[in-house]
Design a protein around this motif. Structure first.
Motif, PDB file in Angstrom:
ATOM      1  N   VAL A  97     -11.744   0.293  10.063  1.00 63.76           N
ATOM      2  CA  VAL A  97     -10.635  -0.393  10.688  1.00 63.76           C
ATOM      3  C   VAL A  97      -9.472  -0.382   9.712  1.00 63.76           C
ATOM      4  O   VAL A  97      -9.652  -0.593   8.516  1.00 63.76           O
ATOM      5  CB  VAL A  97     -11.007  -1.845  11.044  1.00 63.76           C
ATOM      6  CG1 VAL A  97      -9.818  -2.603  11.575  1.00 63.76           C
ATOM      7  CG2 VAL A  97     -12.158  -1.887  12.022  1.00 63.76           C
ATOM      8  N   SER A  98      -8.277  -0.096  10.208  1.00 60.98           N
ATOM      9  CA  SER A  98      -7.092  -0.144   9.361  1.00 60.98           C
ATOM     10  C   SER A  98      -5.994  -0.932  10.047  1.00 60.98           C
ATOM     11  O   SER A  98      -6.007  -1.098  11.265  1.00 60.98           O
ATOM     12  CB  SER A  98      -6.617   1.269   9.017  1.00 60.98           C
ATOM     13  OG  SER A  98      -6.310   1.985  10.184  1.00 60.98           O
ATOM     14  N   TYR A  99      -5.043  -1.416   9.248  1.00 62.71           N
ATOM     15  CA  TYR A  99      -3.972  -2.277   9.729  1.00 62.71           C
ATOM     16  C   TYR A  99      -2.640  -1.783   9.193  1.00 62.71           C
ATOM     17  O   TYR A  99      -2.448  -1.735   7.987  1.00 62.71           O
ATOM     18  CB  TYR A  99      -4.179  -3.713   9.237  1.00 62.71           C
ATOM     19  CG  TYR A  99      -5.556  -4.252   9.483  1.00 62.71           C
ATOM     20  CD1 TYR A  99      -5.860  -4.903  10.667  1.00 62.71           C
ATOM     21  CD2 TYR A  99      -6.559  -4.096   8.530  1.00 62.71           C
ATOM     22  CE1 TYR A  99      -7.143  -5.399  10.897  1.00 62.71           C
ATOM     23  CE2 TYR A  99      -7.838  -4.587   8.753  1.00 62.71           C
ATOM     24  CZ  TYR A  99      -8.119  -5.233   9.931  1.00 62.71           C
ATOM     25  OH  TYR A  99      -9.380  -5.707  10.163  1.00 62.71           O
ATOM     26  N   ALA A 100      -1.736  -1.397  10.072  1.00 64.16           N
ATOM     27  CA  ALA A 100      -0.385  -1.024   9.668  1.00 64.16           C
ATOM     28  C   ALA A 100       0.450  -2.291   9.588  1.00 64.16           C
ATOM     29  O   ALA A 100       0.468  -3.090  10.512  1.00 64.16           O
ATOM     30  CB  ALA A 100       0.219  -0.053  10.670  1.00 64.16           C
ATOM     31  N   GLN A 101       1.138  -2.476   8.477  1.00 61.83           N
ATOM     32  CA  GLN A 101       1.896  -3.702   8.253  1.00 61.83           C
ATOM     33  C   GLN A 101       3.402  -3.474   8.278  1.00 61.83           C
ATOM     34  O   GLN A 101       4.141  -4.306   8.765  1.00 61.83           O
ATOM     35  CB  GLN A 101       1.493  -4.303   6.901  1.00 61.83           C
ATOM     36  CG  GLN A 101       2.017  -5.677   6.650  1.00 61.83           C
ATOM     37  CD  GLN A 101       1.347  -6.723   7.512  1.00 61.83           C
ATOM     38  OE1 GLN A 101       0.148  -6.707   7.710  1.00 61.83           O
ATOM     39  NE2 GLN A 101       2.130  -7.644   8.040  1.00 61.83           N
ATOM     40  N   ASN A 102       3.870  -2.350   7.721  1.00 62.22           N
ATOM     41  CA  ASN A 102       5.307  -2.122   7.585  1.00 62.22           C
ATOM     42  C   ASN A 102       5.551  -0.631   7.419  1.00 62.22           C
ATOM     43  O   ASN A 102       4.672   0.096   6.993  1.00 62.22           O
ATOM     44  CB  ASN A 102       5.817  -2.890   6.357  1.00 62.22           C
ATOM     45  CG  ASN A 102       7.319  -2.977   6.289  1.00 62.22           C
ATOM     46  OD1 ASN A 102       7.913  -2.446   5.362  1.00 62.22           O
ATOM     47  ND2 ASN A 102       7.948  -3.637   7.229  1.00 62.22           N
ATOM     48  N   VAL A 105       2.606   1.203   5.251  1.00 64.17           N
ATOM     49  CA  VAL A 105       1.684   0.492   4.365  1.00 64.17           C
ATOM     50  C   VAL A 105       0.909  -0.546   5.147  1.00 64.17           C
ATOM     51  O   VAL A 105       1.333  -1.004   6.204  1.00 64.17           O
ATOM     52  CB  VAL A 105       2.406  -0.174   3.169  1.00 64.17           C
ATOM     53  CG1 VAL A 105       3.021   0.860   2.255  1.00 64.17           C
ATOM     54  CG2 VAL A 105       3.427  -1.190   3.629  1.00 64.17           C
ATOM     55  N   GLY A 106      -0.228  -0.914   4.613  1.00 65.50           N
ATOM     56  CA  GLY A 106      -1.085  -1.915   5.243  1.00 65.50           C
ATOM     57  C   GLY A 106      -2.387  -2.022   4.491  1.00 65.50           C
ATOM     58  O   GLY A 106      -2.406  -2.028   3.261  1.00 65.50           O
ATOM     59  N   ALA A 107      -3.497  -2.048   5.249  1.00 62.51           N
ATOM     60  CA  ALA A 107      -4.813  -2.214   4.638  1.00 62.51           C
ATOM     61  C   ALA A 107      -5.857  -1.478   5.453  1.00 62.51           C
ATOM     62  O   ALA A 107      -5.661  -1.193   6.629  1.00 62.51           O
ATOM     63  CB  ALA A 107      -5.155  -3.696   4.544  1.00 62.51           C
ATOM     64  N   ALA A 108      -6.973  -1.196   4.800  1.00 63.40           N
ATOM     65  CA  ALA A 108      -8.111  -0.565   5.463  1.00 63.40           C
ATOM     66  C   ALA A 108      -9.381  -1.267   5.009  1.00 63.40           C
ATOM     67  O   ALA A 108      -9.547  -1.529   3.812  1.00 63.40           O
ATOM     68  CB  ALA A 108      -8.180   0.918   5.134  1.00 63.40           C
TER      69      ALA A 108
END
Length: 100
Positions: free
Chosen positions: A1-6, A14-17
């Motif tokens: 799962v990944s999350y796009a933040q900006n 950028v974001g998180a995985a």
């Protein structure tokens, strides 16, 4: 799962995985869609919240003792933003949410 933040005008995101339990890592997506781990400040977790037009990202990472610290990243290693603060001030930067 990944999350796009900006994202910035160059198309970098950028974001998180998630890499497993307790292993959320700060990442960026390049213009080809490849995901790159930004690393940590010695701990296991991190999250990138923002990236500017100079491709400098900010967010948070845990350090080796598990403390949450604000970071900056400019294509190399993460930098603990607390190194820019006078220790006598008593301030501890735990997260950086934006950069211009």
């Amino acid at each position: 799962v990944s999350y796009a933040q900006n994202l910035n005008n160059a198309g970098l995101i950028v974001g998180a995985a998630d890499r497993g339990p307790g292993l959320t890592r700060a990442v960026y997506w390049d213009s080809t869609g490849q995901i790159h781990d930004l690393g940590t400040l010695g701990g296991t977790s991190g999250w990138a919240y923002a990236i500017n037009e100079d491709n400098v990202a900010v967010g948070f990472s845990t350090d080796a003792s598990g403390q949450t610290r604000a970071f900056g990243w400019d294509g190399g290693a993460l930098v603990d933003l607390n190194t820019l603060v006078d220790p006598a001030s008593g301030w501890v930067l735990s997260r950086a949410y934006d950069i211009n």
